[in-house]
Design an enzyme around this catalytic site. Structure first.
Site, PDB file in Angstrom:
ATOM      1  N   GLY A  12       0.784  -1.234   0.000  1.00 17.98           N
ATOM      2  CA  GLY A  12       0.000   0.000   0.000  1.00 17.98           C
ATOM      3  C   GLY A  12       0.812   1.279   0.000  1.00 17.98           C
ATOM      4  O   GLY A  12       0.306   2.336   0.403  1.00 17.98           O
ATOM      5  N   HIS A 106       0.620   1.263 -13.191  1.00 16.34           N
ATOM      6  CA  HIS A 106       1.241   0.038 -13.686  1.00 16.34           C
ATOM      7  C   HIS A 106       2.755   0.256 -13.742  1.00 16.34           C
ATOM      8  O   HIS A 106       3.210   1.279 -14.261  1.00 16.34           O
ATOM      9  CB  HIS A 106       0.690  -0.299 -15.076  1.00 16.34           C
TER      10      HIS A 106
HETATM   11  N1  NHR Z   1      -8.714  -4.978 -14.781  1.00 12.83           N
HETATM   12  C1  NHR Z   1      -9.024  -4.578 -16.017  1.00 12.83           C
HETATM   13  N2  NHR Z   1     -10.156  -5.015 -16.544  1.00 12.83           N
HETATM   14  N3  NHR Z   1      -8.234  -3.746 -16.729  1.00 12.83           N
HETATM   15  C2  NHR Z   1      -7.066  -3.318 -16.202  1.00 12.83           C
HETATM   16  O1  NHR Z   1      -6.301  -2.507 -16.934  1.00 12.83           O
HETATM   17  C3  NHR Z   1      -6.675  -3.734 -14.905  1.00 12.83           C
HETATM   18  C4  NHR Z   1      -7.562  -4.587 -14.213  1.00 12.83           C
HETATM   19  C5  NHR Z   1      -7.216  -5.041 -12.936  1.00 12.83           C
HETATM   20  C6  NHR Z   1      -6.016  -4.722 -12.367  1.00 12.83           C
HETATM   21  C7  NHR Z   1      -3.766  -3.679 -12.483  1.00 12.83           C
HETATM   22  C8  NHR Z   1      -2.778  -4.532 -13.307  1.00 12.83           C
HETATM   23  C9  NHR Z   1      -1.383  -3.965 -13.307  1.00 12.83           C
HETATM   24  O2  NHR Z   1      -1.190  -2.760 -13.182  1.00 12.83           O
HETATM   25  C10 NHR Z   1      -5.120  -3.900 -13.063  1.00 12.83           C
HETATM   26  C11 NHR Z   1      -5.447  -3.385 -14.317  1.00 12.83           C
HETATM   27  C12 NHR Z   1      -3.297  -7.960 -11.784  1.00 12.83           C
HETATM   28  C13 NHR Z   1      -3.016  -8.781 -12.858  1.00 12.83           C
HETATM   29  C14 NHR Z   1      -3.154 -10.284 -12.727  1.00 12.83           C
HETATM   30  O3  NHR Z   1      -2.849 -11.021 -13.661  1.00 12.83           O
HETATM   31  C15 NHR Z   1      -2.662  -8.209 -14.062  1.00 12.83           C
HETATM   32  C16 NHR Z   1      -2.580  -6.831 -14.177  1.00 12.83           C
HETATM   33  C17 NHR Z   1      -2.869  -6.012 -13.102  1.00 12.83           C
HETATM   34  C18 NHR Z   1      -3.207  -6.574 -11.902  1.00 12.83           C
HETATM   35  N4  NHR Z   1      -3.637 -10.808 -11.575  1.00 12.83           N
HETATM   36  C19 NHR Z   1      -3.857 -12.218 -11.301  1.00 12.83           C
HETATM   37  C20 NHR Z   1      -5.344 -12.592 -11.569  1.00 12.83           C
HETATM   38  O4  NHR Z   1      -5.577 -13.776 -11.829  1.00 12.83           O
HETATM   39  C21 NHR Z   1      -3.609 -12.557  -9.864  1.00 12.83           C
HETATM   40  C22 NHR Z   1      -2.213 -12.292  -9.415  1.00 12.83           C
HETATM   41  C23 NHR Z   1      -2.098 -12.295  -7.891  1.00 12.83           C
HETATM   42  O5  NHR Z   1      -3.105 -12.432  -7.172  1.00 12.83           O
HETATM   43  O6  NHR Z   1      -0.963 -12.125  -7.410  1.00 12.83           O
HETATM   44  O7  NHR Z   1      -6.228 -11.727 -11.435  1.00 12.83           O
HETATM   45  O8  NHR Z   1      -0.399  -4.729 -13.537  1.00 12.83           O
HETATM   46  C1  GAR Z   2       3.601  -1.062  -7.328  1.00 11.37           C
HETATM   47  O1  GAR Z   2       4.884  -1.096  -7.917  1.00 11.37           O
HETATM   48  C2  GAR Z   2       2.523  -1.096  -8.388  1.00 11.37           C
HETATM   49  O2  GAR Z   2       2.862  -0.367  -9.534  1.00 11.37           O
HETATM   50  C3  GAR Z   2       2.495  -2.563  -8.702  1.00 11.37           C
HETATM   51  O3  GAR Z   2       2.656  -3.228  -7.481  1.00 11.37           O
HETATM   52  C4  GAR Z   2       3.337  -2.362  -6.564  1.00 11.37           C
HETATM   53  C5  GAR Z   2       2.435  -2.138  -5.393  1.00 11.37           C
HETATM   54  O4  GAR Z   2       3.103  -1.455  -4.382  1.00 11.37           O
HETATM   55  N1  GAR Z   2       1.242  -2.924  -9.298  1.00 11.37           N
HETATM   56  C6  GAR Z   2       1.109  -4.019 -10.001  1.00 11.37           C
HETATM   57  O5  GAR Z   2       2.054  -4.758 -10.258  1.00 11.37           O
HETATM   58  C7  GAR Z   2      -0.278  -4.311 -10.459  1.00 11.37           C
HETATM   59  N2  GAR Z   2      -0.294  -5.569 -11.098  1.00 11.37           N
HETATM   60  P1  GAR Z   2       2.292  -0.769  -3.189  1.00 11.37           P
HETATM   61  O6  GAR Z   2       1.323  -1.811  -2.664  1.00 11.37           O
HETATM   62  O7  GAR Z   2       3.358  -0.465  -2.174  1.00 11.37           O
HETATM   63  O8  GAR Z   2       1.628   0.455  -3.734  1.00 11.37           O
END
Ligand code: NHR
Ligand code: GAR
Length: 214
Positions: A12, A106
Protein backbone atom coordinates in the site's frame (compact mmCIF):
# COMPACT_ATOMS: atom_id res chain seq x y z
CA UNK A 1 -14.68 17.78 -2.88
CA UNK A 2 -14.21 14.44 -4.70
CA UNK A 3 -14.71 11.13 -2.89
CA UNK A 4 -11.92 8.66 -3.55
CA UNK A 5 -11.88 4.93 -2.79
CA UNK A 6 -8.47 3.22 -2.98
CA UNK A 7 -8.12 -0.51 -3.67
CA UNK A 8 -4.99 -2.32 -2.50
CA UNK A 9 -3.71 -5.88 -2.26
CA UNK A 10 -0.48 -5.52 -0.27
CA UNK A 11 2.01 -3.01 1.08
CA UNK A 12 0.00 0.00 0.00
CA UNK A 13 2.87 2.45 -0.44
CA UNK A 14 1.13 4.15 -3.38
CA UNK A 15 -2.03 4.53 -1.28
CA UNK A 16 0.16 6.02 1.46
CA UNK A 17 1.71 8.50 -1.01
CA UNK A 18 -1.77 9.61 -2.11
CA UNK A 19 -2.97 10.00 1.50
CA UNK A 20 0.18 11.90 2.51
CA UNK A 21 -0.23 14.24 -0.47
CA UNK A 22 -3.28 15.67 1.38
CA UNK A 23 -4.91 16.82 -1.87
CA UNK A 24 -7.28 19.66 -0.88
CA UNK A 25 -10.08 18.71 -3.31
CA UNK A 26 -9.88 14.94 -2.53
CA UNK A 27 -11.46 13.06 0.36
CA UNK A 28 -10.12 9.52 0.85
CA UNK A 29 -13.42 7.85 1.74
CA UNK A 30 -12.16 4.27 2.12
CA UNK A 31 -9.34 1.81 1.54
CA UNK A 32 -10.48 -1.65 0.45
CA UNK A 33 -8.23 -4.73 0.18
CA UNK A 34 -8.90 -8.12 -1.40
CA UNK A 35 -6.35 -9.61 1.00
CA UNK A 36 -7.00 -9.57 4.78
CA UNK A 37 -3.23 -9.46 5.47
CA UNK A 38 -2.47 -6.41 3.28
CA UNK A 39 0.11 -4.26 5.08
CA UNK A 40 -1.50 -1.03 3.87
CA UNK A 41 -4.64 -1.63 5.96
CA UNK A 42 -2.88 -0.68 9.20
CA UNK A 43 -1.62 2.62 7.75
CA UNK A 44 -5.16 3.47 6.62
CA UNK A 45 -6.64 2.56 10.02
CA UNK A 46 -4.03 4.66 11.83
CA UNK A 47 -5.07 7.60 9.66
CA UNK A 48 -8.76 7.15 10.50
CA UNK A 49 -9.69 6.07 7.00
CA UNK A 50 -12.50 3.51 6.71
CA UNK A 51 -10.93 0.11 5.93
CA UNK A 52 -12.63 -2.92 4.48
CA UNK A 53 -11.64 -6.36 3.22
CA UNK A 54 -13.46 -8.11 0.38
CA UNK A 55 -11.58 -11.40 0.31
CA UNK A 56 -11.59 -12.83 -3.23
CA UNK A 57 -10.99 -16.36 -1.90
CA UNK A 58 -14.48 -16.27 -0.32
CA UNK A 59 -16.21 -16.02 -3.73
CA UNK A 60 -16.86 -18.76 -6.26
CA UNK A 61 -16.31 -16.68 -9.39
CA UNK A 62 -14.68 -13.46 -10.52
CA UNK A 63 -18.13 -12.00 -11.23
CA UNK A 64 -19.34 -12.78 -7.69
CA UNK A 65 -16.20 -11.19 -6.21
CA UNK A 66 -16.50 -8.14 -8.47
CA UNK A 67 -20.18 -7.67 -7.48
CA UNK A 68 -19.29 -7.76 -3.76
CA UNK A 69 -16.36 -5.41 -4.34
CA UNK A 70 -18.54 -2.95 -6.29
CA UNK A 71 -21.16 -2.96 -3.51
CA UNK A 72 -18.47 -2.16 -0.90
CA UNK A 73 -17.05 0.61 -3.09
CA UNK A 74 -20.41 2.17 -4.01
CA UNK A 75 -21.40 2.51 -0.35
CA UNK A 76 -18.82 5.35 -0.31
CA UNK A 77 -20.26 7.10 -3.39
CA UNK A 78 -16.90 7.50 -5.09
CA UNK A 79 -16.08 10.02 -7.79
CA UNK A 80 -12.85 8.09 -8.41
CA UNK A 81 -11.68 4.54 -7.68
CA UNK A 82 -7.90 4.17 -7.49
CA UNK A 83 -6.14 0.82 -8.01
CA UNK A 84 -2.91 1.00 -5.99
CA UNK A 85 -1.07 -2.30 -6.27
CA UNK A 86 -4.43 -4.05 -6.68
CA UNK A 87 -3.71 -7.52 -8.04
CA UNK A 88 -7.03 -8.93 -9.33
CA UNK A 89 -8.08 -8.59 -12.95
CA UNK A 90 -11.52 -6.96 -13.05
CA UNK A 91 -14.43 -8.13 -15.20
CA UNK A 92 -15.79 -6.10 -18.12
CA UNK A 93 -19.01 -5.32 -16.21
CA UNK A 94 -17.06 -3.90 -13.26
CA UNK A 95 -14.89 -1.75 -15.51
CA UNK A 96 -17.95 -0.51 -17.42
CA UNK A 97 -19.68 0.48 -14.16
CA UNK A 98 -16.69 2.72 -13.26
CA UNK A 99 -15.94 3.99 -16.79
CA UNK A 100 -14.00 7.26 -16.61
CA UNK A 101 -13.57 7.04 -12.84
CA UNK A 102 -11.21 4.06 -12.42
CA UNK A 103 -7.44 4.62 -12.43
CA UNK A 104 -4.47 2.26 -12.14
CA UNK A 105 -0.73 2.57 -11.73
CA UNK A 106 1.24 0.04 -13.69
CA UNK A 107 4.97 -0.50 -13.14
CA UNK A 108 6.15 -0.15 -16.75
CA UNK A 109 6.11 2.35 -19.57
CA UNK A 110 2.93 1.15 -21.27
CA UNK A 111 2.27 -0.15 -23.86
CA UNK A 112 5.48 -2.06 -23.05
CA UNK A 113 5.14 -4.89 -20.56
CA UNK A 114 1.45 -5.09 -19.65
CA UNK A 115 0.61 -7.78 -17.09
CA UNK A 116 2.81 -9.12 -14.31
CA UNK A 117 6.58 -9.26 -13.51
CA UNK A 118 7.32 -6.07 -15.42
CA UNK A 119 10.78 -5.39 -13.93
CA UNK A 120 12.06 -8.89 -14.69
CA UNK A 121 10.72 -8.66 -18.24
CA UNK A 122 12.27 -5.19 -18.75
CA UNK A 123 15.68 -6.56 -17.67
CA UNK A 124 15.28 -9.59 -19.95
CA UNK A 125 14.37 -7.36 -22.89
CA UNK A 126 17.42 -5.16 -22.26
CA UNK A 127 15.51 -1.88 -22.36
CA UNK A 128 17.53 1.16 -21.28
CA UNK A 129 14.52 3.13 -20.10
CA UNK A 130 11.81 1.73 -17.86
CA UNK A 131 9.20 3.38 -15.66
CA UNK A 132 5.61 3.62 -14.53
CA UNK A 133 2.27 4.63 -16.04
CA UNK A 134 -0.96 5.95 -14.55
CA UNK A 135 -3.90 5.14 -16.82
CA UNK A 136 -7.67 5.02 -16.82
CA UNK A 137 -8.78 1.39 -16.67
CA UNK A 138 -10.62 -0.17 -19.61
CA UNK A 139 -11.68 -3.77 -20.17
CA UNK A 140 -8.42 -4.57 -21.98
CA UNK A 141 -5.74 -5.09 -19.34
CA UNK A 142 -3.27 -2.21 -18.96
CA UNK A 143 -4.46 -0.59 -22.19
CA UNK A 144 -6.52 2.40 -21.05
CA UNK A 145 -5.85 6.10 -21.76
CA UNK A 146 -2.56 7.29 -20.25
CA UNK A 147 -2.63 10.13 -17.68
CA UNK A 148 1.07 10.45 -16.77
CA UNK A 149 4.27 8.44 -17.10
CA UNK A 150 7.70 8.64 -15.48
CA UNK A 151 10.90 7.11 -16.81
CA UNK A 152 13.98 5.77 -15.05
CA UNK A 153 17.29 4.62 -16.58
CA UNK A 154 18.16 0.94 -16.45
CA UNK A 155 21.86 0.62 -15.53
CA UNK A 156 24.26 -2.30 -15.65
CA UNK A 157 24.10 -3.01 -11.92
CA UNK A 158 20.31 -3.20 -11.83
CA UNK A 159 18.47 -6.31 -10.70
CA UNK A 160 14.72 -6.77 -10.28
CA UNK A 161 14.75 -5.32 -6.75
CA UNK A 162 16.83 -2.22 -7.53
CA UNK A 163 14.78 -1.48 -10.63
CA UNK A 164 11.51 -1.93 -8.71
CA UNK A 165 12.76 0.50 -6.05
CA UNK A 166 13.72 3.14 -8.64
CA UNK A 167 10.36 2.82 -10.37
CA UNK A 168 8.43 2.89 -7.07
CA UNK A 169 10.00 6.26 -6.15
CA UNK A 170 8.58 7.67 -9.38
CA UNK A 171 5.20 5.99 -8.76
CA UNK A 172 4.94 7.89 -5.47
CA UNK A 173 5.48 11.14 -7.37
CA UNK A 174 3.15 10.62 -10.34
CA UNK A 175 0.17 8.87 -8.72
CA UNK A 176 -0.67 11.72 -6.30
CA UNK A 177 -0.21 14.13 -9.23
CA UNK A 178 -2.72 12.18 -11.37
CA UNK A 179 -5.25 12.00 -8.52
CA UNK A 180 -4.83 15.74 -7.90
CA UNK A 181 -5.55 16.54 -11.55
CA UNK A 182 -8.64 14.33 -11.43
CA UNK A 183 -9.85 15.88 -8.16
CA UNK A 184 -9.37 19.35 -9.65
CA UNK A 185 -11.59 18.31 -12.57
CA UNK A 186 -8.80 18.89 -15.08
CA UNK A 187 -8.77 15.49 -16.83
CA UNK A 188 -10.95 14.41 -19.70
CA UNK A 189 -10.70 11.58 -22.20
CA UNK A 190 -11.14 12.41 -25.89
CA UNK A 191 -10.72 9.78 -28.62
CA UNK A 192 -8.96 7.47 -26.18
CA UNK A 193 -6.41 10.13 -25.14
CA UNK A 194 -6.27 12.05 -21.90
CA UNK A 195 -6.40 15.84 -22.05
CA UNK A 196 -5.20 17.97 -19.14
CA UNK A 197 -6.85 21.37 -18.74
CA UNK A 198 -4.68 24.32 -17.78
CA UNK A 199 -0.91 24.64 -17.82
CA UNK A 200 1.03 21.64 -19.03
CA UNK A 201 3.78 20.24 -16.82
CA UNK A 202 7.26 20.75 -18.25
CA UNK A 203 8.73 17.42 -19.38
CA UNK A 204 12.47 16.81 -19.51
CA UNK A 205 13.96 13.49 -20.49
CA UNK A 206 17.52 12.54 -21.36
CA UNK A 207 18.51 9.57 -23.51
CA UNK A 208 20.06 6.50 -21.97
CA UNK A 209 22.87 4.92 -24.03
CA UNK A 210 23.38 1.18 -24.44
CA UNK A 211 26.97 1.40 -23.20
CA UNK A 212 27.20 1.22 -19.42
CA UNK A 213 30.44 1.94 -17.60
CA UNK A 214 31.27 -1.28 -15.73
N1 NHR B 1 -8.71 -4.98 -14.78
C1 NHR B 1 -9.02 -4.58 -16.02
N2 NHR B 1 -10.16 -5.02 -16.54
N3 NHR B 1 -8.23 -3.75 -16.73
C2 NHR B 1 -7.07 -3.32 -16.20
O1 NHR B 1 -6.30 -2.51 -16.93
C3 NHR B 1 -6.67 -3.73 -14.91
C4 NHR B 1 -7.56 -4.59 -14.21
C5 NHR B 1 -7.22 -5.04 -12.94
C6 NHR B 1 -6.02 -4.72 -12.37
C7 NHR B 1 -3.77 -3.68 -12.48
C8 NHR B 1 -2.78 -4.53 -13.31
C9 NHR B 1 -1.38 -3.96 -13.31
O2 NHR B 1 -1.19 -2.76 -13.18
C10 NHR B 1 -5.12 -3.90 -13.06
C11 NHR B 1 -5.45 -3.39 -14.32
C12 NHR B 1 -3.30 -7.96 -11.78
C13 NHR B 1 -3.02 -8.78 -12.86
C14 NHR B 1 -3.15 -10.28 -12.73
O3 NHR B 1 -2.85 -11.02 -13.66
C15 NHR B 1 -2.66 -8.21 -14.06
C16 NHR B 1 -2.58 -6.83 -14.18
C17 NHR B 1 -2.87 -6.01 -13.10
C18 NHR B 1 -3.21 -6.57 -11.90
N4 NHR B 1 -3.64 -10.81 -11.57
C19 NHR B 1 -3.86 -12.22 -11.30
C20 NHR B 1 -5.34 -12.59 -11.57
O4 NHR B 1 -5.58 -13.78 -11.83
C21 NHR B 1 -3.61 -12.56 -9.86
C22 NHR B 1 -2.21 -12.29 -9.42
C23 NHR B 1 -2.10 -12.30 -7.89
O5 NHR B 1 -3.11 -12.43 -7.17
O6 NHR B 1 -0.96 -12.13 -7.41
O7 NHR B 1 -6.23 -11.73 -11.44
O8 NHR B 1 -0.40 -4.73 -13.54
C1 GAR C 1 3.60 -1.06 -7.33
O1 GAR C 1 4.88 -1.10 -7.92
C2 GAR C 1 2.52 -1.10 -8.39
O2 GAR C 1 2.86 -0.37 -9.53
C3 GAR C 1 2.49 -2.56 -8.70
O3 GAR C 1 2.66 -3.23 -7.48
C4 GAR C 1 3.34 -2.36 -6.56
C5 GAR C 1 2.43 -2.14 -5.39
O4 GAR C 1 3.10 -1.45 -4.38
N1 GAR C 1 1.24 -2.92 -9.30
C6 GAR C 1 1.11 -4.02 -10.00
O5 GAR C 1 2.05 -4.76 -10.26
C7 GAR C 1 -0.28 -4.31 -10.46
N2 GAR C 1 -0.29 -5.57 -11.10
P1 GAR C 1 2.29 -0.77 -3.19
O6 GAR C 1 1.32 -1.81 -2.66
O7 GAR C 1 3.36 -0.47 -2.17
O8 GAR C 1 1.63 0.45 -3.73
Amino acid sequence: MKNIVILISGRGSNMEAIVRAAIPSAHIAAVISNRPTAGGLSFAAEHDIACEVVDHTAYGSREAFDAALAAAIDAHEPDLVVLAGFMRVLSDGFVEHYAGRLMNIHPSLLPSFPGLHTHRRALEAGVRIHGATVHFVTATLDCGPIVIQAAVPVTSGDDEASLAAKVLREEHRIYPQAVRWFAEGRLRVEDGRVKLAGADVPAVLGCVPAIDAD
